[in-house]
Design a protein around this motif. Sequence first.
Motif, mmCIF file in Angstrom:
data_model
loop_
_atom_site.group_PDB
_atom_site.id
_atom_site.type_symbol
_atom_site.label_atom_id
_atom_site.label_comp_id
_atom_site.label_asym_id
_atom_site.label_seq_id
_atom_site.Cartn_x
_atom_site.Cartn_y
_atom_site.Cartn_z
ATOM 1 N N ILE A 1 0.896 -1.054 -0.072
ATOM 2 C CA ILE A 1 -0.125 -0.215 -0.090
ATOM 3 C C ILE A 1 0.965 1.222 0.097
ATOM 4 O O ILE A 1 2.054 1.281 0.390
ATOM 5 N N TYR A 2 0.413 2.312 -0.480
ATOM 6 C CA TYR A 2 0.965 3.787 -0.256
ATOM 7 C C TYR A 2 0.692 4.092 1.280
ATOM 8 O O TYR A 2 -0.317 3.820 1.769
ATOM 9 N N GLY A 3 1.935 5.001 1.784
ATOM 10 C CA GLY A 3 1.759 5.254 3.120
ATOM 11 C C GLY A 3 2.004 4.264 4.243
ATOM 12 O O GLY A 3 2.901 3.150 3.978
ATOM 13 N N LEU A 4 1.951 4.389 5.318
ATOM 14 C CA LEU A 4 2.259 3.684 6.450
ATOM 15 C C LEU A 4 1.479 2.550 6.851
ATOM 16 O O LEU A 4 0.045 2.326 6.246
ATOM 17 N N GLY A 5 2.068 1.317 7.349
ATOM 18 C CA GLY A 5 1.148 0.004 7.296
ATOM 19 C C GLY A 5 0.077 -0.013 8.268
ATOM 20 O O GLY A 5 -0.593 -1.166 8.187
ATOM 21 N N GLU A 6 0.029 0.984 8.931
ATOM 22 C CA GLU A 6 -1.089 1.096 10.089
ATOM 23 C C GLU A 6 -2.404 0.701 9.561
ATOM 24 O O GLU A 6 -3.416 -0.088 10.057
ATOM 25 N N LEU A 7 -2.697 0.968 8.182
ATOM 26 C CA LEU A 7 -4.238 0.827 7.549
ATOM 27 C C LEU A 7 -4.433 -0.602 7.130
ATOM 28 O O LEU A 7 -5.477 -1.071 7.097
ATOM 29 N N ILE A 8 -3.193 -1.453 7.004
ATOM 30 C CA ILE A 8 -3.561 -2.699 6.836
ATOM 31 C C ILE A 8 -3.847 -3.441 8.095
ATOM 32 O O ILE A 8 -4.721 -4.390 8.059
ATOM 33 N N VAL A 9 -3.334 -3.285 9.158
ATOM 34 C CA VAL A 9 -3.400 -3.436 10.499
ATOM 35 C C VAL A 9 -5.107 -3.296 10.875
ATOM 36 O O VAL A 9 -5.750 -4.269 11.379
ATOM 37 N N GLN A 10 -5.555 -2.215 10.654
ATOM 38 C CA GLN A 10 -6.687 -1.891 10.758
ATOM 39 C C GLN A 10 -7.730 -2.426 9.780
ATOM 40 O O GLN A 10 -8.959 -2.644 10.275
ATOM 41 N N GLY A 11 -7.284 -3.021 8.589
ATOM 42 C CA GLY A 11 -8.114 -3.717 7.739
ATOM 43 C C GLY A 11 -8.921 -2.527 7.031
ATOM 44 O O GLY A 11 -9.914 -2.785 6.504
ATOM 45 N N ALA A 12 -8.476 -1.292 7.187
ATOM 46 C CA ALA A 12 -9.247 -0.156 6.316
ATOM 47 C C ALA A 12 -8.827 -0.270 4.865
ATOM 48 O O ALA A 12 -9.458 0.811 4.050
ATOM 49 N N VAL A 13 -7.768 -0.728 4.328
ATOM 50 C CA VAL A 13 -7.505 -0.748 2.941
ATOM 51 C C VAL A 13 -7.384 -2.101 2.593
ATOM 52 O O VAL A 13 -6.784 -3.183 3.297
ATOM 53 N N GLU A 36 -8.009 3.786 -1.423
ATOM 54 C CA GLU A 36 -8.546 5.321 -1.551
ATOM 55 C C GLU A 36 -8.054 6.065 -0.613
ATOM 56 O O GLU A 36 -8.119 7.267 -0.683
ATOM 57 N N LYS A 37 -7.293 5.675 0.359
ATOM 58 C CA LYS A 37 -6.605 6.578 1.244
ATOM 59 C C LYS A 37 -5.511 6.007 1.880
ATOM 60 O O LYS A 37 -5.105 4.737 1.635
ATOM 61 N N ALA A 38 -4.262 6.848 2.291
ATOM 62 C CA ALA A 38 -3.090 6.657 2.938
ATOM 63 C C ALA A 38 -2.993 7.333 4.115
ATOM 64 O O ALA A 38 -3.440 8.471 4.262
ATOM 65 N N MET A 39 -2.058 6.591 5.066
ATOM 66 C CA MET A 39 -1.674 7.535 6.205
ATOM 67 C C MET A 39 -0.293 7.823 6.107
ATOM 68 O O MET A 39 0.596 7.176 5.707
ATOM 69 N N ARG A 42 3.182 13.578 8.710
ATOM 70 C CA ARG A 42 3.520 14.958 8.100
ATOM 71 C C ARG A 42 3.578 15.914 9.503
ATOM 72 O O ARG A 42 2.561 15.885 10.177
ATOM 73 N N HIS A 43 4.770 16.850 9.352
ATOM 74 C CA HIS A 43 4.638 17.902 10.442
ATOM 75 C C HIS A 43 4.600 17.231 11.916
ATOM 76 O O HIS A 43 4.111 17.793 12.613
ATOM 77 N N GLY A 44 5.361 16.133 11.885
ATOM 78 C CA GLY A 44 5.189 15.441 13.529
ATOM 79 C C GLY A 44 3.968 14.732 13.879
ATOM 80 O O GLY A 44 3.907 14.287 15.047
ATOM 81 N N GLU A 45 3.055 14.514 12.837
ATOM 82 C CA GLU A 45 2.020 13.611 13.084
ATOM 83 C C GLU A 45 1.488 12.657 12.014
ATOM 84 O O GLU A 45 1.888 13.140 10.778
ATOM 85 N N THR A 46 0.846 11.780 12.051
ATOM 86 C CA THR A 46 0.086 10.921 10.988
ATOM 87 C C THR A 46 -1.067 11.606 10.809
ATOM 88 O O THR A 46 -1.925 12.034 11.520
ATOM 89 N N VAL A 47 -1.433 11.535 9.442
ATOM 90 C CA VAL A 47 -2.476 12.364 8.962
ATOM 91 C C VAL A 47 -3.287 11.114 7.703
ATOM 92 O O VAL A 47 -2.660 10.501 7.031
ATOM 93 N N ILE A 48 -4.366 11.082 7.550
ATOM 94 C CA ILE A 48 -5.048 10.319 6.690
ATOM 95 C C ILE A 48 -5.454 11.130 5.411
ATOM 96 O O ILE A 48 -6.054 12.339 5.378
#
Length: 557
Positions: A1-13, A36-39, A42-48
Motif C-alpha cells: 500500500i501507499y503510506g504507513l502500514g497501520e491501515l493494513i492492520v486496521q483492515g481499512a485498505v 482510496e486513502k493513505a496514512m 507529516r509535520h510530526g503527526e500521522t494524517v489520513i
Amino acid sequence: IYGLGELIVQGAVTPDHFEVDKATLKIKTKTVGNQEKAMIWRHGETVIEKLTSTSRDRQKVTDSEVVAIAKLGLQLEKHYYFPQDIEWAIENKEVFITQTRPITTLGSASKHTNTQRVSLEAQLPKTVLLTGDPASPGIACGPVQIIKGVSEIGKVHSGDVLVAAQTNPDYVPAMRKAVAIITETGGRTSHAAIVSRELGIPAVVGARGALKKLTNGQVVTVHGSKGEILKGGMSKGALLQNELKSEQKVIPIDKLPRIATRLYVNLAEPDKVEEVAKLPVDGVGLLRAEFMIAGIGTHPKKFIHDKKQHLFVDKLSENLKTFCEAFHPRPVVYRATDFRTNEYRNLIGGKEFEPEEANPMLGYRGAFRYISDPAVFKLELAAIKRVRNQHNLRNLWLMIPFVHTPEEMIQVKKIVVSVGLNRGSSFKLWMMCELPANVILLDQFIDTGIDGISIGSNDLTMLILGVDRDNSEVAGVFNERNPAVLWALEGGITTCRKRGVTVSICGQAPSDYPELVEKLVDWGITSVSVNRDVVAQVHETIHAAELKLLANKGKKR
C-alpha cells in the motif's frame, strides 16, 4: 500500500498481493487492490489523505522491487535458520527491513482470493463493552451465560461465552462447552487463564464489572489477544476466516532446527492429548493433577470413607495412561495434587473432609498435606504404580509441589519409597521450586535426594513480591522480570548446574517473555515447559539464544 502500514492492520485498505516462487524468484500471482486513502507522516503527526483516482488502482511497488524483497526474505531465512514473517518499507526506492520474526503458523496455503483475506480485525464489532487482561489468544463470539457459583455450571451450553467472577477446577466441565471465558478477577496466571489456554479458547480476565454490564443471552465477541469484549457477533464470513486461520496453525516439525535445551509442554486436560503429542516437544514438563481429579468429581477421602478407593485409582490411572501412551517414550512429569482446601471443598463430599481457611493459598496444601494425612497421596502413588508396572509405561515421573522445608521432602520421599516407587533411570523424582525457601535452601533440598527441580514461576513471583497472583487489583505489580525474581531464577539454575541435577521451569513466564527465555538459556537451564500454543515460538527463541551463546563463547576464545 501507499503510506504507513497501520491501515493494513486496521483492515481499512486492501493491499496489493504478490506470490513469488521461492526457487525461481518469478512472480506467480499478482492482485492489485483499490486503495482510496493513505496514512502519511507529516509535520510530526500521522494524517489520513485521500488518493487520486489515477493512483488508487496503480500497482504500489514495481515487479523488480517485489523480487528484491523476496531475495531479502531468503537471506533472512538463511540467517535465522527459519522462515520469517517480515515487515518492510520503501523510501526513495530503498528497501528497509523494519521487523523480522519466525513464522510459527506454517501450513497449507488458503485457496481464498486476496479480497477474502481482508483483515479479520476489520470485520469485528466496533463497540468495546469491557476491557481486561488478555489471558488466552483468539477471537470467538456467542451468547453470554453468567455463572455465579458451581451449582450453576449446568446452565452453560455449547457455544456460550462463560462469564463468572472467577473460575476454579469445578468449572472445567462448563469451560469445555464454552467458546470463550470472561472473568471479573484474576490475572494471566489465574485458573481461568491456564485452562482457557489449554482448551485453546479465548479468554479475558480481570474484566471489572462484567457481571453487571453483561446480561444472559447478550451476544458478544471476545478478543482474547487484546483483552476486549465487543458488542455483537461476527458475520459468517468472519467466523469462517477465523476458523481457517486456526486450521493453518500447523508446525513443520521437520523444518525446526535442533536445540540442546529440552522443550516440554504444560498439560492438564486429556481431551486433546493426541493433538498436543504431535508437537515438537520432548515430553510433558508439567502434568497438573487437579483438573483430572476435578473431572472425577468426588473427593478422594469420600472414596476412602465409602471403601471405594479402587474407583479413584481406576479413574486416575486411566487418565495418566492416556498421557503416557500419547507421549511414550518421552517423559511425563506428573505433579501430585496441589488442591487448595477451598477447591477440594467443592468436590462431592468435600465439605466433610476439608477445613475452612482464611487464606487457602498459603494453607493446607502440597507436601505438608501428604505428610499430615498420607491416605490420598498413597492413592495417587497407586495409580502411578499401575501405569508404570501394569501398563509398562515407564515414562511417568513424579513431582512434589509446595515443599516448605528439606525435612518435609524427606518425609514425602519415605512415603513414596514405602509403596515401592524407587528413584532410578526410568523413574525420576522432581520437586517444585516455588517458595523463596526452596531457592535459599536449595543445596539442602538437593541433599535430600532428588533428580531435579522445576521452577514454578507463578507462585515464586507471587511469594517473592508479596502479590496475590489471582487478584486483578494488584496485577500490575506481578512481574516475573522483577530483579528479585531474576535473582532467584539465576541462583536456582546455577545451584542445580553445580550439583548436577536437572532444572526446568514450568510457570507462565517463559510462554510470555522471549527475553526471559534467552536469560534462562544463558544461565544454563536444562529444560523449559510452556503452553502448547507457543511451542514453535519458544523453540525458535531457544534456538536463537543457543546460537548467540555459542557465538559469544567463540569470541571469548
